[in-house]
Design a protein around this motif. Structure first.
Motif, mmCIF file in Angstrom:
data_model
loop_
_atom_site.group_PDB
_atom_site.id
_atom_site.type_symbol
_atom_site.label_atom_id
_atom_site.label_comp_id
_atom_site.label_asym_id
_atom_site.label_seq_id
_atom_site.Cartn_x
_atom_site.Cartn_y
_atom_site.Cartn_z
ATOM 1 N N GLY A 68 -8.116 2.269 2.092
ATOM 2 C CA GLY A 68 -6.696 2.760 0.555
ATOM 3 C C GLY A 68 -6.292 1.703 0.215
ATOM 4 O O GLY A 68 -4.724 1.971 -0.651
ATOM 5 N N ILE A 117 -7.180 2.109 6.461
ATOM 6 C CA ILE A 117 -6.044 1.511 6.417
ATOM 7 C C ILE A 117 -6.408 -0.054 4.937
ATOM 8 O O ILE A 117 -6.397 0.598 4.186
ATOM 9 C CB ILE A 117 -5.129 0.343 6.281
ATOM 10 N N ALA A 119 1.010 -1.063 -0.082
ATOM 11 C CA ALA A 119 0.308 0.040 0.091
ATOM 12 C C ALA A 119 1.107 1.567 0.264
ATOM 13 O O ALA A 119 0.620 2.584 -0.329
ATOM 14 C CB ALA A 119 -0.743 -0.379 1.184
ATOM 15 N N SER A 120 1.903 1.289 0.092
ATOM 16 C CA SER A 120 2.971 2.726 0.588
ATOM 17 C C SER A 120 4.040 2.391 -1.408
ATOM 18 O O SER A 120 3.979 4.307 -0.941
ATOM 19 C CB SER A 120 4.133 2.050 1.390
ATOM 20 N N SER A 121 3.546 2.196 -1.964
ATOM 21 C CA SER A 121 4.370 2.124 -2.860
ATOM 22 C C SER A 121 3.442 2.772 -3.860
ATOM 23 O O SER A 121 2.361 2.851 -3.592
ATOM 24 C CB SER A 121 4.416 0.412 -3.743
ATOM 25 N N LEU A 122 4.681 4.090 -4.704
ATOM 26 C CA LEU A 122 3.667 4.271 -5.233
ATOM 27 C C LEU A 122 3.082 3.841 -6.460
ATOM 28 O O LEU A 122 3.582 3.356 -7.257
ATOM 29 C CB LEU A 122 4.370 5.575 -6.160
ATOM 30 N N PRO A 123 1.982 4.787 -6.651
ATOM 31 C CA PRO A 123 1.065 4.434 -8.030
ATOM 32 C C PRO A 123 1.510 4.186 -9.157
ATOM 33 O O PRO A 123 2.275 5.368 -9.399
ATOM 34 C CB PRO A 123 -0.586 5.337 -7.929
ATOM 35 N N GLN A 128 -7.143 5.325 -2.766
ATOM 36 C CA GLN A 128 -6.702 6.434 -1.609
ATOM 37 C C GLN A 128 -7.940 8.209 -0.655
ATOM 38 O O GLN A 128 -7.647 7.950 0.111
ATOM 39 C CB GLN A 128 -5.449 6.699 -1.469
ATOM 40 N N GLU A 129 -8.078 8.119 -1.921
ATOM 41 C CA GLU A 129 -9.258 9.271 -1.657
ATOM 42 C C GLU A 129 -9.926 9.260 -0.609
ATOM 43 O O GLU A 129 -10.369 8.866 0.090
ATOM 44 C CB GLU A 129 -9.512 10.254 -2.759
ATOM 45 N N GLU A 148 8.718 0.653 -8.421
ATOM 46 C CA GLU A 148 8.638 -0.140 -6.798
ATOM 47 C C GLU A 148 7.311 -1.369 -7.415
ATOM 48 O O GLU A 148 6.889 -2.523 -6.770
ATOM 49 C CB GLU A 148 8.763 0.563 -5.295
ATOM 50 N N ALA A 202 -10.221 5.809 1.305
ATOM 51 C CA ALA A 202 -9.545 6.326 2.825
ATOM 52 C C ALA A 202 -9.619 7.935 3.493
ATOM 53 O O ALA A 202 -9.760 7.718 5.163
ATOM 54 C CB ALA A 202 -7.407 5.739 2.686
ATOM 55 N N MET A 203 -8.983 8.556 2.808
ATOM 56 C CA MET A 203 -9.150 9.589 3.668
ATOM 57 C C MET A 203 -9.787 10.497 4.151
ATOM 58 O O MET A 203 -10.052 10.926 4.992
ATOM 59 C CB MET A 203 -7.956 10.525 2.365
ATOM 60 N N LEU A 255 -5.793 6.179 -7.055
ATOM 61 C CA LEU A 255 -6.285 7.519 -6.071
ATOM 62 C C LEU A 255 -7.356 7.527 -5.988
ATOM 63 O O LEU A 255 -7.719 7.923 -4.234
ATOM 64 C CB LEU A 255 -6.155 8.320 -7.711
ATOM 65 N N LEU A 256 -8.283 7.018 -6.430
ATOM 66 C CA LEU A 256 -9.343 6.777 -5.762
ATOM 67 C C LEU A 256 -9.487 6.046 -4.248
ATOM 68 O O LEU A 256 -10.365 6.612 -3.611
ATOM 69 C CB LEU A 256 -10.934 6.368 -6.652
#
Lengths: 119, 648, 99, 508
Positions: D171, D168, D110-114, D181-182, D118, D184-185, D178-179
């Motif tokens: 996300g 968590i 989950a921490s990797s950049l979309p 993560q959004e 990586e 999740a926030m 993107l969706l």
């Protein structure tokens, strides 16, 4: 009731103020905010460029903060327990050991996942 | 089976009607009636392509088997004493929540027996007919699956012993009807018609739900036994309310004013469906509901008056619509509305009319199924043409269809000794006994019926031929003509047979519906003669207009009444005006929905809601902060609401 | 003990916090405002505990701090994740999900 | 001072699940990547099953344990058992690996950049996301504690313990990150905001009653005169926190966005289980702790119930995304349950318990079907893509149709019995206007459920329509259980209704 009237009044006032300012700012405010407004202010010069994947503050900073929180939590409960240690006896001891074990688990996880490697 | 229910039902029935016994022996097999077609539906719908070739036979076999069971039960019932023909067949306790208990059990008495025979009998004939009619349809297996599902649901509807169980059947027939109207899914008009039928029926269903809810309040139960036992002591206001809710439900299902608009569109479905569901059985469920609830309506005079008014209005309205339609099925659909109007009218007359309503319902089932299947046979031979202006002189090409259609025609307009004469005449008599206005409505309706049916007859089978050479009209295969002949025969003898054979249907139903003799304001002979004269006058006018002169192939503009009738007397327009706010609001939401490419056709009330919906939807801005704002405002409102309660 | 002044302070903090959530675009700041709301609750709990002469209110304050800490970890993780993806911590930029 | 005692036996189900969560974290730390997925799945399923066995063993227990902060009684055990069953099925969906070739529905890290190198490498390695299992175990533990919490503190802790892992999980979607993560926030910020209200309100209630325990709050209600303002304001703010979790209007705004953005498997889990736990907690707080001032909170909840039903259904009408539509429908169902909630009697409790269980199965099944309808970009959730699905894949469409009919409340489905019992309870509790609104709204609701059925069966398939993924036995089994439960609870609801009725007594 009288005692709390000002307080409740304040809540309402606060809510009204919040609503008012949001509404008014969307109505009359210019809609030109951009990233520059969120950037750090460095005496009028261009902010120092950041590496991709970083931020104004490096990610490492946040990771350290998160690790610190584990100990933060630990100490909050250790302190009252230490004060009352003699009264709580075995029950308190077992409970605290369990608690410390549970606190250690995420720490171990972070360590195994490489969260502690400072490159 | 718990004993309280039985004792209650005994208490209920001894006052006016018969006692209900727990079924034993043969009668405990009543559940087979429903289980057989249900099994067929399950096999056909879940069986997959393996059954593609034999599916229609499975479909027919289960329904015919069900008919055989019905016939056996009927004979067995004849063997019982006249007051001892009601049986309760408990199946299982559905649920028991908070002192409210619903048991799935069946009630087989004279009334449900009559319906069971009609449904399985006419149903079997129509199943057989469909083998021929749907022969070239690749989804025939599914069609028979739906038909079986319908038969099972309809049987559950008439055999239920609890309004809530009836409601299951009620929804089930609605679902089956919906699936079958939209069966030819490649036609957008069929999908729209299916949806319209569904939505209008939902309005009716709401009446049903409210009726059941009110019963729970007043009687603490929705089982027939408890409800009918409790009517004596229930407040009249509640009884009237329940009666009106039931009437609303009946209007939806039976296409009565003001919920009539869906029936004409429902003709988009395959013709056997129109015959079985939208003429002979499902649309008469409303009449069944009212007759079954006799104990409520007997004590609710206002609700009864409303039933009479609805029936009278619809019978004229349907007849007028029937006059203006060039589509043969729609003309017949208008006629169905009108004939059900007669039944409702009779049912609204109370004990004097219940038996006649059922009587007419059964004969109508015979001759209207006959007429629809005849129309289907014509369409089958004419490449699915439905415009009567393109028919004409088909008599020679389709002799069997013509002969049976003619019998149906004579039956529906009420020429003695055909079936319709007996049943309709009884209703007109009862209507005159009730009041002059009602009687005149019924009489006028008979005249108009004769007019439009003669018109259909002349335009289809007689006169000059108006079809193109390549149409090649031909007689349908035997598998289709035999059911026609059977129904034709029933249309001839059904009336007199049911009225006079072995005491007749009136005596048969008497333990369920009660009986009341009426005094006619005028001698019977005068009334009968004037009815016949009205009918002949109607037929003569039609002959003058359509028989002597050639029929134009393009419909003339016609006078305002014709125009109005062609548009179903503005039924849709009225609905829309009543239910939705005209103006830009509506247009905007419609355009929006359409442009989104999603099936945007929303009918009636839904349009107003749709407008509201798109507006409210914009609150969802996607911004966290505005969500937080609504939450904060909501929190403020909640706290204020909490504090306000204590203030006064 | 009269808790009124503490309560007034707690309410001010709470109002500031909820106002901050509404007004600040930066997710981190909005999130700090939420923490402010939790602290307002803590203050109220402690004040009431004093008023009632009981300890359980203070214990609640401990627990709330812990939970706030856990929330911080989760929140930071999510916000950092979003920041790395979008190069922006504005809550208003994250508005793809709507209607 | 005597050392406190803990009733370990009564708390065993929760201990098992939390323990599985902790062990799961250690598994993440020490078990090699190759075996992790298998170990985690087995661990999760075994823990849920074992906990369920313990719940069954505890049947009939009535204990207030852990120094007054946890109550194990009928409603708590019923809801814990239901949560466990629903979570068990959810794990099936989490474990599905065939739909996404070589992975599950979650981002490998989950921490990797979309879109980063990586992430690409991880996908190539077929790295599997396994952190979801310990996270969901912790969430399930919180959901079990929530309806059993018997004081303000335990309730707050449970609220956070169930929420934080969910934030968590939301996300972690593999596609459309993107969706995700959004979502999740949004969920996180608004959830934290709501819990701020909850705890601030709790401090007021504590200030009024001088105790955290519900029983003592109840005792204080009549005793202290002149400070009701404090109490009522506090109750109002606590209600905000709970109504947020239920998704009641006007605290519903997060629901559609989060349900849409989250991985559909998580949405299913969340929609079914969170609502259940939140209603359990709300019942205990309002019935046990605040039953004495019901006349004060009933009018407020009346308004909320009406608004929730109406807004949920009306906005659902114009949705074009299937997940959002189901989200609004879940809002409306929360409103239906609230109608019985205001009735406050045993019948209402039983009705709510039954409804929650029935609704949970339907929701799980419906969302699971959504995971199977896919196109190149992942799940095809736009309604127009579902056109003609009935021809392409009749069985799947029929199953989805069944779930929709249950949501619409058609007889012989579990939804009908649920609605009937809930409305009956509300009726007998004197909330007739609510019932009328409910019936009207249900009539409108049927329309849009049926609209989807029409779309599936009576419309022409779109030319570049989605494909229906062939799932492994996991998802198939999960959907099948959902469908069977929907029918069985509709035809033979007796046993579960009886169970709910027996369970419908809160210990005080």
């Amino acid at each position: 009731m009288d005692l709390y009237a000002p307080m409740i009044g304040l809540i309402i006032l606060g809510a009204v103020f919040a609503v008012f300012s949001v509404v008014v700012s969307t109505v009359i405010g210019p809609k030109r905010y951009n990233r520059a407004r969120l950037d750090s202010y460095e005496c009028g010069i261009e902010p120092t460029p950041q590496p991709v994947g970083g931020g104004r503050i490096p990610i490492k900073y946040y990771l350290t903060a998160m690790t610190f929180i584990i100990f933060d939590i630990e100490i909050i409960f250790l302190y009252p327990w230490a004060v009352r240690f003699d009264h709580l006896g075995v029950f308190g001891f077992v409970a605290m050991v369990t608690f410390l074990f549970l606190i250690t688990v995420p720490f171990v996880y972070e360590w195994r996942r490489g969260g502690l490697e400072w490159d | 089976m718990n004993t309280t229910l039985l004792t209650q039902s005994v208490a209920a029935q001894t006052e006016t009607h018969q006692a209900v016994r727990e079924a034993s022996g043969l009668f405990s097999g009543t559940w087979l009636l429903i289980a057989l077609p249900l099994l067929g539906a399950a096999l056909l719908l879940l069986g997959g392509r393996r059954l593609d070739r034999t599916g229609h036979l499975v479909g027919c076999a289960t329904v015919i088997a069900s008919f055989v069971v019905a016939a056996v039960l009927f004979v067995a019932m004849l063997g019982e004493g006249s007051g001892e023909r009601a049986f309760l067949i408990p199946l299982w306790e559905w649920f028991n929540a908070g002192g409210y208990e619903v048991e799935i059990s069946l009630l087989l008495d004279q009334l449900s027996m009559a319906f069971v025979l009609l449904i399985t009998g006419v149903g079997s004939l129509i199943h057989v007919y469909s083998i021929g009619y749907m022969e070239h349809d690749e989804r025939r297996r599914r069609f028979f699956g739906y038909l079986n599902l319908f038969v099972a649901a309809m049987l559950l509807l008439v055999l239920a012993s609890d309004f809530l169980v009836l409601f299951i059947g009620w929804e089930g027939v609605g679902l089956a009807s919906y699936l079958l109207i939209g069966f030819w899914q490649h036609k957008p008009s069929a999908a729209v018609a299916a949806k319209k039928a569904f939505v209008v029926n939902r309005v009716g269903d709401m009446g049903m739900v409210l009726a059941v809810a009110s019963m729970l309040v007043v009687f603490g139960s929705s089982s027939y036994a408890v409800v009918f036992a409790g009517t004596e002591n229930a407040p009249v206001g509640w009884l009237n309310a329940i009666g009106l809710f039931l009437l609303l439900a009946a209007c939806g299902k039976s296409a009565q004013f003001p919920l009539q608009s869906w029936l004409l569109d429902a003709m988009e479905g395959p013709t056997p469906v129109s015959a079985l569901i939208h003429a002979a059985t499902m649309v008469t469920a409303g009449v069944y509901l009212i007759v079954r609830s006799a104990a409520i309506f007997d004590l609710a005079p206002e609700a009864r008056t409303a039933v009479v008014v609805v029936g009278a209005v619809t019978l004229l309205m349907g007849a007028i619509i029937g006059c203006a339609k060039d589509d043969i099925k729609k003309a017949l659909a208008g006629s169905t509305m009108s004939q059900i109007g007669y039944m409702m009218l009779a049912a609204g007359l109370g004990p004097a009319g219940y038996a006649f309503a059922i009587f007419h319902l059964i004969t109508h089932g015979f001759f209207k199924a006959n007429l629809f299947l005849g129309a289907g046979s014509v369409m089958h031979g004419m490449n699915d043409e439905v415009d009567m202006r393109r028919f004409g002189a088909l008599r020679a090409a389709m002799p069997v269809t013509f002969a049976t259609f003619a019998i149906g025609y004579l039956a529906i307009i009420g020429i003695p000794p055909f079936a319709g004469f007996f049943s309709k005449d009884q209703i007109i008599e009862a209507a005159f006994a009730e009041g002059l206005v009602v009687g005149l409505c019924a009489l006028l309706g008979a005249g108009i019926t004769a007019f439009y049916m003669t018109r259909v007859m002349l335009m289809t089978f007689l006169g000059s031929k108006r079809w193109a050479e390549e149409a090649h009209p031909h007689e349908s295969p035997r598998v289709m003509t035999w059911p026609l002949i059977a129904l034709g025969a029933l249309s001839v003898v059904g009336g007199a047979g049911l009225l006079y054979l072995g005491g007749g249907i009136v005596d048969w139903l008497e333990p369920v519906t009660g009986e009341e003799h009426h005094d006619l304001p005028v001698p019977l002979a005068v009334l009968m003669t004037s009815t016949l004269i009205t009918v002949l006058a109607g037929a003569a006018v039609a002959w003058l207009l359509y028989g002597r002169r050639p029929v134009p192939e393009v419909a003339p503009r016609g006078n305002p009444l014709t125009v109005a009738a062609r548009r179903d007397l503005y039924g849709d327009a009225v609905n829309e005006g009543l239910f939705m706010r005209p103006g830009q609001y509506l247009t905007r939401s419609l355009v929006y929905a359409e442009s989104r490419g999603v099936d945007g056709t929303i009918v009636g009330a839904a349009k107003a809601v749709g407008g509201l919906s798109t507006r409210w939807r914009r609150w969802q801005t996607g911004f966290v902060r505005s969500y937080a704002l609504t939450m904060l405002a909501g929190a403020g409102l909640v706290v204020i609401a909490m504090l306000l309660v204590r203030l006064p | 003990m009269n808790p009124t002044s503490y309560l007034v302070l707690a309410t001010i903090l709470f109002t500031l916090g909820s106002g901050g959530v509404l007004l600040r675009r930066n997710a981190l700041v909005a999130f700090m405002s939420v923490e402010l709301m939790l602290n307002a609750a803590n203050l109220a709990f402690v004040a009431f505990a004093r008023m009632h002469g009981a300890l359980d209110g203070q214990i609640v304050a401990f627990f709330v701090m812990i939970i706030a800490a856990a929330e911080v970890v989760i929140g930071l993780a999510i916000i950092v994740m979003i920041f790395r993806t979008r190069r922006s911590a504005s809550v208003d930029d994250a508005s793809l999900l709507k209607l | 001072m005597i050392a406190p005692s803990i009733e370990y036996s009564a708390l065993l189900p929760m201990i098992i699940v939390f323990g599985a969560g902790v062990v799961g974290v250690l598994v993440e730390a020490f078990v090699p990547r190759r075996f992790r997925h298998a170990v985690q799945v087995i661990l999760a399923l075994a823990a849920l099953a074992a906990a369920f066995v313990q719940v069954v063993r505890l049947g009939g227990t009535e204990i207030i344990g852990a120094v007054g902060s946890v109550a194990i009684d009928g409603p708590a055990l019923f809801l814990q058992g239901t949560v466990l069953v629903l979570a068990f099925i959810s794990m099936f969906f989490f474990a599905e690996r065939r739909i996404e070739a070589g992975g599950n529905a979650f981002a490998p890290a989950a921490s990797s950049l979309p879109g980063s190198e990586e992430e690409r490498v991880l996908v190539q390695q077929r790295a599997l996301q396994t952190e979801i299992y310990p996270l969901s175990m912790l969430a399930v533990g919180g959901m079990m504690l929530f309806p059993a919490a018997n004081d303000l503190l335990a309730m707050f802790v449970a609220l956070e313990v169930l929420s934080l892992p969910l934030y968590i999980l939301c996300g972690m979607a593999r596609r459309r990150r993107l969706l995700s993560q959004e979502a999740a926030m949004k969920y996180f910020l608004l959830g934290a905001f709501a819990s701020g209200f909850f705890i601030f309100g709790a401090s007021f209630v504590y200030g009024f009653a001088g105790s955290l325990e519900f029983a003592e709050i109840d005792a204080a209600l009549g005793a202290r005169v002149g400070q009701e303002g404090l109490l009522l304001a506090g109750v109002g703010m606590m209600a905000v926190g709970l109504l947020f979790k239920i998704g009641a209007v006007p605290f519903h705004a997060w629901t559609p966005d989060v349900y849409q953005g989250a991985p559909t498997q998580v949405t299913a889990f969340m929609a079914a289980c969170t609502k259940l736990a939140a209603f359990g907690a709300m019942m205990r707080l309002f019935y046990v702790g605040l039953g004495g001032i019901r006349t004060d909170w009933q009018p407020m909840l009346w308004a909320v119930a009406i608004a929730t039903m109406v807004v949920g259904i009306v906005v659902a009408l114009s949705q074009t995304d299937i997940k959002r539509m189901l989200a609004y429908s879940s809002i409306a169902h929360g409103g239906f349950i609230l109608t019985a909630f205001v009735a406050v009697d045993e019948l209402a409790i039983a009705a709510i318990l039954f409804y929650l269980a029935a609704y949970g199965f339907v929701t799980l099944g419906a969302f699971a079907v959504v995971t199977l309808v896919r196109d190149a970009g992942g799940e095809a959730t736009h309604l127009s893509k579902w056109a003609g699905l009935g021809r392409r894949s009749p069985l799947l469409a029929a199953t989805f149709g069944l779930f929709l009919l249950a949501l619409a409340g058609i007889p012989l489905t579990s939804g009908f019995v649920g609605k009937l019992t809930v409305f009956t309870a509300a009726f007998q509790g004197g909330a007739m206007p609510l019932v009328i609104v409910g019936v009207l709204v249900s009539a409108v609701a049927a329309f849009f459920y049926v609209r989807v059925i029409v779309l599936m069966f009576f419309s022409d398939p779109a030319p570049e329509g989605p494909t229906v993924a062939v799932p492994s036995v996991w998802t198939t089994a999960g959907i099948a259980v959902g469908a069977v439960a929907t029918i069985v609870l509709g035809v033979l609801p007796g046993p579960l209704l009886d169970l709910a009725e027996q369970a419908a007594l809160f210990i005080r």
